[in-house]
Write an enzyme that holds these catalytic residues in place. Sequence first.
Site, PDB file in Angstrom:
ATOM      1  N   PRO A   2      40.916  23.729  46.710  1.00  0.00           N
ATOM      2  CG  PRO A   2      39.276  24.966  47.337  1.00  0.00           C
ATOM      3  CD  PRO A   2      40.024  24.501  46.600  1.00  0.00           C
ATOM      4  CD  GLU A   3      43.921  18.130  49.157  1.00  0.00           C
ATOM      5  OE1 GLU A   3      43.958  17.525  50.192  1.00  0.00           O
ATOM      6  OE2 GLU A   3      44.815  18.431  48.424  1.00  0.00           O
ATOM      7  CE  LYS A  61      38.820  17.033  47.880  1.00  0.00           C
ATOM      8  NZ  LYS A  61      39.426  16.969  46.772  1.00  0.00           N
ATOM      9  CG  HIS A 139      38.853  37.971  39.070  1.00  0.00           C
ATOM     10  ND1 HIS A 139      40.221  38.130  39.400  1.00  0.00           N
ATOM     11  CD2 HIS A 139      38.957  37.510  37.841  1.00  0.00           C
ATOM     12  CE1 HIS A 139      41.027  37.989  38.440  1.00  0.00           C
ATOM     13  NE2 HIS A 139      40.139  37.757  37.479  1.00  0.00           N
ATOM     14  NE  ARG A 161      43.514  29.265  38.209  1.00  0.00           N
ATOM     15  CZ  ARG A 161      44.411  28.404  38.787  1.00  0.00           C
ATOM     16  NH1 ARG A 161      43.970  27.115  39.008  1.00  0.00           N
ATOM     17  NH2 ARG A 161      45.492  28.901  39.069  1.00  0.00           N
ATOM     18  NE  ARG A 330      45.537  14.854  41.300  1.00  0.00           N
ATOM     19  CZ  ARG A 330      44.490  14.974  42.199  1.00  0.00           C
ATOM     20  NH1 ARG A 330      43.377  14.203  42.140  1.00  0.00           N
ATOM     21  NH2 ARG A 330      44.491  16.188  42.975  1.00  0.00           N
TER      22      ARG A 330
END
Length: 346
Positions: A2-3, A61, A139, A161, A330
């Site tokens: 997420p940005e 962030k 999770h 993750r 990237r």
Amino acid sequence: MPELPEVEVVRTGLTKHVAGRTVTRVEVLDPRPLRRQDGGAQAFIDQLTGRTLTAAVRRGKFLWLPLDDGRALSAHLGMSGQLLVRGTTSVTTPGADPESNRATAFLADPDTLPGGRPVDLSATEQPRYVRDISTSARHLRVRLHLSGDAGGAVLDLVDQRMLGGLHVVDLTPTDDGAPGGMGDPRPLLLTDATHIARDLLDPALDLTGPTGVVVRVRASRRAIKTQLLDQGLVSGIGNIYADEGLWEAGVHGLRPGTGLGPRVVARILESTAEVMRRALEVGGTSFDTLYVDVEGAAGFFARELGAYGRQGLGCHRCGATMAREALGGRSHTYCPRCQPRPRRRR
């Protein structure tokens, strides 16, 4: 990952739902997200229990919740981390004013975005409003029980993750005396975020001064996209919004900073900032159920992307086929006609 817009959406939700609440109990179901906590899980529990969350703050962030003892709960979402609030009064209710309810506004007219901008469904999946986040403990890593609502409110860290995390950390004064981040007027910053620059939506960011971002970009031979992703230069920009800002400005990501004029650099930065402002209008960019707000609602900016994820499709501006190449490890998606590659030096 997420940005800025996605993290800002989470920050806004935390401000509405948990600011002013006291942590009454802490459950650590999996200690791995606390790997940066000095003293481990028990120290985390001891330092949070009984403390009041006074605000929700963001720089780039980075996200943190100041505590009433002068420290802060630092939260990093990583690739798949979610902070989900349960048991509080929802601020997104059926029949609410569409201006304050992005899902209602979007689903009422699925062909347009705020401001009458058309929706592009060519590059992404059909939008959905995610409300059925599983309450399974599979999770769920950490749960904070909060004061205030009958039946008990909770703030959950859910992370599939295991790349995100929480820890309690000290705050330190900012170098320039300006607020440390969005959401708190005090000039305080996380001690482990002092290397993070201000972001493009921060009023205290120095863009055009003698040591501002424009001057620093033009002093470097690094590719402009690489510089946009440098969180020590300007924070909050990731791959999505770097591609979008460069496409909006009509500049290829390989162009070196030394080859760009001050007006061009300023245009790139403003274009990127404007893209992020538009993303905030619709809750950010959600490609799956991982990127959601604190109530489990997805953002809809994937419908408005002009570059990211559109390789092989026609450019919205000129119709040329969008291309993608690797840049600094990237991907970089661009229009070969609107954003010509720089000539190779002999």
